[in-house]
Design an enzyme around this catalytic site. Structure first.
Site, PDB file in Angstrom:
ATOM      1  N   ARG A  92     -17.386   3.444  -6.597  1.00 27.73           N
ATOM      2  CA  ARG A  92     -16.577   2.204  -6.043  1.00 27.73           C
ATOM      3  C   ARG A  92     -15.239   2.005  -6.891  1.00 27.73           C
ATOM      4  O   ARG A  92     -14.175   1.920  -6.049  1.00 27.73           O
ATOM      5  CB  ARG A  92     -17.294   1.072  -5.629  1.00 27.73           C
ATOM      6  CG  ARG A  92     -16.914   0.003  -4.696  1.00 27.73           C
ATOM      7  CD  ARG A  92     -17.898  -1.275  -4.774  1.00 27.73           C
ATOM      8  NE  ARG A  92     -19.167  -1.244  -4.955  1.00 27.73           N
ATOM      9  CZ  ARG A  92     -20.200  -1.135  -4.199  1.00 27.73           C
ATOM     10  NH1 ARG A  92     -19.858  -1.114  -2.723  1.00 27.73           N
ATOM     11  NH2 ARG A  92     -21.428  -0.822  -4.468  1.00 27.73           N
ATOM     12  N   TYR A  93     -15.472   1.920  -8.196  1.00 21.38           N
ATOM     13  CA  TYR A  93     -14.208   1.216  -8.808  1.00 21.38           C
ATOM     14  C   TYR A  93     -13.964   2.578  -9.571  1.00 21.38           C
ATOM     15  O   TYR A  93     -14.786   3.465  -9.765  1.00 21.38           O
ATOM     16  CB  TYR A  93     -14.636   0.209  -9.798  1.00 21.38           C
ATOM     17  CG  TYR A  93     -15.424  -0.881  -9.243  1.00 21.38           C
ATOM     18  CD1 TYR A  93     -14.578  -1.842  -8.578  1.00 21.38           C
ATOM     19  CD2 TYR A  93     -16.718  -1.006  -9.251  1.00 21.38           C
ATOM     20  CE1 TYR A  93     -15.219  -3.123  -8.135  1.00 21.38           C
ATOM     21  CE2 TYR A  93     -17.339  -2.162  -8.786  1.00 21.38           C
ATOM     22  CZ  TYR A  93     -16.713  -2.973  -8.188  1.00 21.38           C
ATOM     23  OH  TYR A  93     -17.205  -4.220  -7.639  1.00 21.38           O
ATOM     24  N   ARG A  96     -15.698   3.571 -13.257  1.00 20.55           N
ATOM     25  CA  ARG A  96     -17.366   3.279 -13.621  1.00 20.55           C
ATOM     26  C   ARG A  96     -18.207   3.726 -11.916  1.00 20.55           C
ATOM     27  O   ARG A  96     -17.468   3.620 -11.048  1.00 20.55           O
ATOM     28  CB  ARG A  96     -17.862   1.814 -13.726  1.00 20.55           C
ATOM     29  CG  ARG A  96     -17.451   0.942 -12.786  1.00 20.55           C
ATOM     30  CD  ARG A  96     -17.325  -0.516 -13.630  1.00 20.55           C
ATOM     31  NE  ARG A  96     -16.903  -1.686 -12.771  1.00 20.55           N
ATOM     32  CZ  ARG A  96     -15.489  -2.240 -12.599  1.00 20.55           C
ATOM     33  NH1 ARG A  96     -14.516  -1.170 -12.875  1.00 20.55           N
ATOM     34  NH2 ARG A  96     -15.224  -2.991 -11.782  1.00 20.55           N
ATOM     35  N   CYS A 105     -38.987  -0.846  -7.614  1.00 23.81           N
ATOM     36  CA  CYS A 105     -38.922  -1.771  -8.744  1.00 23.81           C
ATOM     37  C   CYS A 105     -40.385  -2.226  -8.979  1.00 23.81           C
ATOM     38  O   CYS A 105     -41.436  -2.067  -8.440  1.00 23.81           O
ATOM     39  CB  CYS A 105     -38.422  -3.048  -7.945  1.00 23.81           C
ATOM     40  SG  CYS A 105     -36.567  -2.664  -7.686  1.00 23.81           S
ATOM     41  N   CYS A 109     -37.795  -8.660  -4.853  1.00 20.88           N
ATOM     42  CA  CYS A 109     -37.215  -9.948  -4.612  1.00 20.88           C
ATOM     43  C   CYS A 109     -36.858 -10.128  -3.112  1.00 20.88           C
ATOM     44  O   CYS A 109     -36.392  -9.074  -2.543  1.00 20.88           O
ATOM     45  CB  CYS A 109     -35.925 -10.057  -5.594  1.00 20.88           C
ATOM     46  SG  CYS A 109     -36.153  -9.348  -7.172  1.00 20.88           S
ATOM     47  N   CYS A 112     -33.350  -9.199  -2.090  1.00 18.21           N
ATOM     48  CA  CYS A 112     -32.785  -8.082  -2.554  1.00 18.21           C
ATOM     49  C   CYS A 112     -31.521  -7.510  -1.506  1.00 18.21           C
ATOM     50  O   CYS A 112     -31.810  -7.321  -0.260  1.00 18.21           O
ATOM     51  CB  CYS A 112     -33.724  -6.826  -2.810  1.00 18.21           C
ATOM     52  SG  CYS A 112     -33.010  -5.443  -3.182  1.00 18.21           S
ATOM     53  N   ARG A 114     -30.423  -4.584  -1.755  1.00 19.75           N
ATOM     54  CA  ARG A 114     -30.904  -3.197  -1.015  1.00 19.75           C
ATOM     55  C   ARG A 114     -32.293  -2.976  -0.556  1.00 19.75           C
ATOM     56  O   ARG A 114     -32.978  -2.043  -0.465  1.00 19.75           O
ATOM     57  CB  ARG A 114     -30.844  -2.224  -2.339  1.00 19.75           C
ATOM     58  CG  ARG A 114     -29.446  -2.096  -3.180  1.00 19.75           C
ATOM     59  CD  ARG A 114     -29.239  -0.968  -3.964  1.00 19.75           C
ATOM     60  NE  ARG A 114     -27.863  -0.754  -4.590  1.00 19.75           N
ATOM     61  CZ  ARG A 114     -27.658  -1.108  -5.559  1.00 19.75           C
ATOM     62  NH1 ARG A 114     -28.252  -1.215  -6.563  1.00 19.75           N
ATOM     63  NH2 ARG A 114     -26.514  -0.948  -5.941  1.00 19.75           N
ATOM     64  N   ASP A 273     -26.198 -12.091  -1.334  1.00 20.57           N
ATOM     65  CA  ASP A 273     -25.399 -11.082  -0.216  1.00 20.57           C
ATOM     66  C   ASP A 273     -25.992 -11.355   1.112  1.00 20.57           C
ATOM     67  O   ASP A 273     -27.282 -11.875   1.149  1.00 20.57           O
ATOM     68  CB  ASP A 273     -25.592  -9.854  -0.766  1.00 20.57           C
ATOM     69  CG  ASP A 273     -25.026  -9.257  -2.160  1.00 20.57           C
ATOM     70  OD1 ASP A 273     -23.605  -9.483  -2.077  1.00 20.57           O
ATOM     71  OD2 ASP A 273     -25.431  -8.871  -2.962  1.00 20.57           O
ATOM     72  N   ASP A 310     -19.759  -9.815  -3.829  1.00 16.61           N
ATOM     73  CA  ASP A 310     -19.571  -8.675  -3.580  1.00 16.61           C
ATOM     74  C   ASP A 310     -18.973  -8.724  -2.004  1.00 16.61           C
ATOM     75  O   ASP A 310     -19.669  -9.180  -1.024  1.00 16.61           O
ATOM     76  CB  ASP A 310     -20.962  -7.843  -3.275  1.00 16.61           C
ATOM     77  CG  ASP A 310     -21.001  -7.105  -4.485  1.00 16.61           C
ATOM     78  OD1 ASP A 310     -20.158  -6.041  -4.809  1.00 16.61           O
ATOM     79  OD2 ASP A 310     -21.739  -7.105  -5.461  1.00 16.61           O
ATOM     80  N   LYS A 317     -16.582  -6.438  -5.953  1.00 16.57           N
ATOM     81  CA  LYS A 317     -17.003  -7.849  -6.369  1.00 16.57           C
ATOM     82  C   LYS A 317     -15.477  -8.463  -6.737  1.00 16.57           C
ATOM     83  O   LYS A 317     -14.555  -7.993  -7.386  1.00 16.57           O
ATOM     84  CB  LYS A 317     -17.614  -7.909  -7.784  1.00 16.57           C
ATOM     85  CG  LYS A 317     -18.954  -7.521  -7.608  1.00 16.57           C
ATOM     86  CD  LYS A 317     -19.624  -7.738  -8.856  1.00 16.57           C
ATOM     87  CE  LYS A 317     -20.852  -6.959  -9.078  1.00 16.57           C
ATOM     88  NZ  LYS A 317     -20.807  -5.766  -8.677  1.00 16.57           N
TER      89      LYS A 317
HETATM   90  S1  SF4 Z   1     -32.989  -7.345  -6.571  1.00 16.45           S
HETATM   91 FE1  SF4 Z   1     -33.862  -5.619  -5.567  1.00 16.45          FE
HETATM   92  S2  SF4 Z   1     -33.319  -3.983  -6.878  1.00 16.45           S
HETATM   93 FE2  SF4 Z   1     -33.186  -5.712  -8.176  1.00 16.45          FE
HETATM   94  S3  SF4 Z   1     -35.227  -5.824  -9.026  1.00 16.45           S
HETATM   95 FE3  SF4 Z   1     -35.061  -7.121  -6.983  1.00 16.45          FE
HETATM   96  S4  SF4 Z   1     -36.059  -5.697  -5.690  1.00 16.45           S
HETATM   97 FE4  SF4 Z   1     -35.183  -4.568  -7.250  1.00 16.45          FE
END
Ligand code: SF4
Length: 348
Positions: A92-93, A96, A105, A109, A112, A114, A273, A310, A317
């Site tokens: 994206r940048y 990096r 994972c 979360c 999340c 993603r 997000d 973001d 960001k």
């Molecule tokens: S925010 Fe998403 S990618 Fe990061 S640890 Fe939690 S579940 Fe995994």
């Protein structure tokens, strides 16, 4: 050692652990079949089951509201897809790139960004996809830094991680390798000598810990971070501003202090997000700015993260303040909230 020994992965396991009432099991199984659930023993042990608003539970125990999607929420809120030249790479940048090695994972979360892409069984990059990703990085000389993210790269077996990092480190223009992880708080026992050996490359390597509440920094988590830092890997942190978890200055300040005490420099405070089904965990940006002002007024400069958003659509960001300088640059606000002319008026 945590009293629970297994990662909880289903609504029925959550009932058994008394994290949810049996009458919610069907509804939450629906949520779990849409968005992956995993709560490691280390985090289960941190949850106060008597507290219906427990800040650790809010982050990991699924909620019926996750199936309510708002119009502004999207499956790819930060626009990874639009900037992916080859599978596994997000560029994206200019200087990096992200390298997403796997889509799993240790914990999932509930907020999340993603969440539509990750979960158990969603796979890791195949050998040929990894070769293509490394080839893209090798023929793009402006990539100075590679960020291993996912999913959580520290879930990979140390031998596999070492292979990837060694191949990355062999690319001359890649000077910095950064790993984004939740492992030191979610499964500190995975920070082993073999893992630390895998991260030793001769290139500058940084680890960025995702932690959102001071209680996550248990004795075991602190010891795991100390092992990383003592192995010569500096640590930074990223946190997400979450309603009911860390949206008050005492909690946010305690989190930042705990990180700094562990020799971890707070780096980002992300505005949450627009991921599907996460509205109940988001604050407003105005609330975030009030908190950042309060943090600035009361805590050491070492405890100040950048508050960032973001921009939806993959535009990257941006810091979102608050600003201490008036729009015309003639007034500056101090840490107590008082305004001062700049430059000072003669005689002031
Ligand atoms: S925010 Fe998403 S990618 Fe990061 S640890 Fe939690 S579940 Fe995994």
């Amino acid at each position: 050692m945590p009293a629970n020994s297994k990662t909880l992965r289903s609504a029925s396991a959550l009932v058994e652990a008394q994290l949810i009432k049996p009458e919610r099991v069907d509804a939450l199984q629906n949520v779990a079949s849409r968005y992956a659930v995993a709560i490691t023993p280390a985090l289960v042990d941190l949850i106060d089951t008597a507290d219906p608003h427990d800040p650790i539970a809010l982050q990991f125990v699924p909620d019926e509201r996750e199936l309510e999607t708002r119009l502004e929420e999207t499956a790819d809120p930060i626009g990874d897809e639009a900037h992916s030249p080859v599978p596994g790479v997000v560029h994206r940048y200019p200087d990096r790139a992200l390298l997403k090695l796997l889509n799993a994972c240790a914990v999932y979360c509930r907020f999340c960004f993603r969440r539509e892409m990750i979960g158990p069984g969603r796979g890791a990059l195949t050998g040929s996809a990894l070769a293509a990703a490394l080839d893209y990085i090798a023929r793009t000389p402006q990539i100075w830094e590679v960020i291993l993210t996912g999913g959580d790269p520290l879930l990979l077996p140390p031998r596999r991680l070492k292979d990837v990092i060694t191949r990355l480190a062999a690319i001359d223009h890649v000077k910095v390798i950064r790993l984004h992880t939740r492992i030191p708080v979610a499964a500190p026992e995975r920070v082993t000598p073999a893992l630390l050996r895998a991260l030793r490359t001769g290139k500058a390597t940084y680890m960025v810990l995702h932690a959102n509440h001071p209680r996550e920094l248990t004795g075991e988590a602190r010891a795991a971070c100390a092992r990383v830092i003592d192995a010569g890997i500096p640590m930074l942190s990223q946190s997400v501003l979450l309603r009911g978890v860390n949206d008050d200055v005492e909690t946010l300040g305690a989190l930042m202090r705990a990180l700094v005490e562990c020799r971890i420099k707070p780096y980002y405070l992300h505005h949450a997000d627009l991921a599907p089904g996460t509205a109940h965990l988001r604050t407003s940006i105005a609330q975030g700015q009030v908190l950042m002002r309060a943090l600035h007024g009361r805590y050491s400069g070492l405890c100040q993260p950048h508050y960032v958003l973001d921009i939806p659509g993959g535009h990257g960001k941006s810091p979102i303040g608050p600003s201490y300088l008036s729009a015309d640059g003639s007034q500056i606000t101090d840490f107590k909230g008082a305004r001062h002319a700049y430059p000072p008026r003669v005689g002031d």
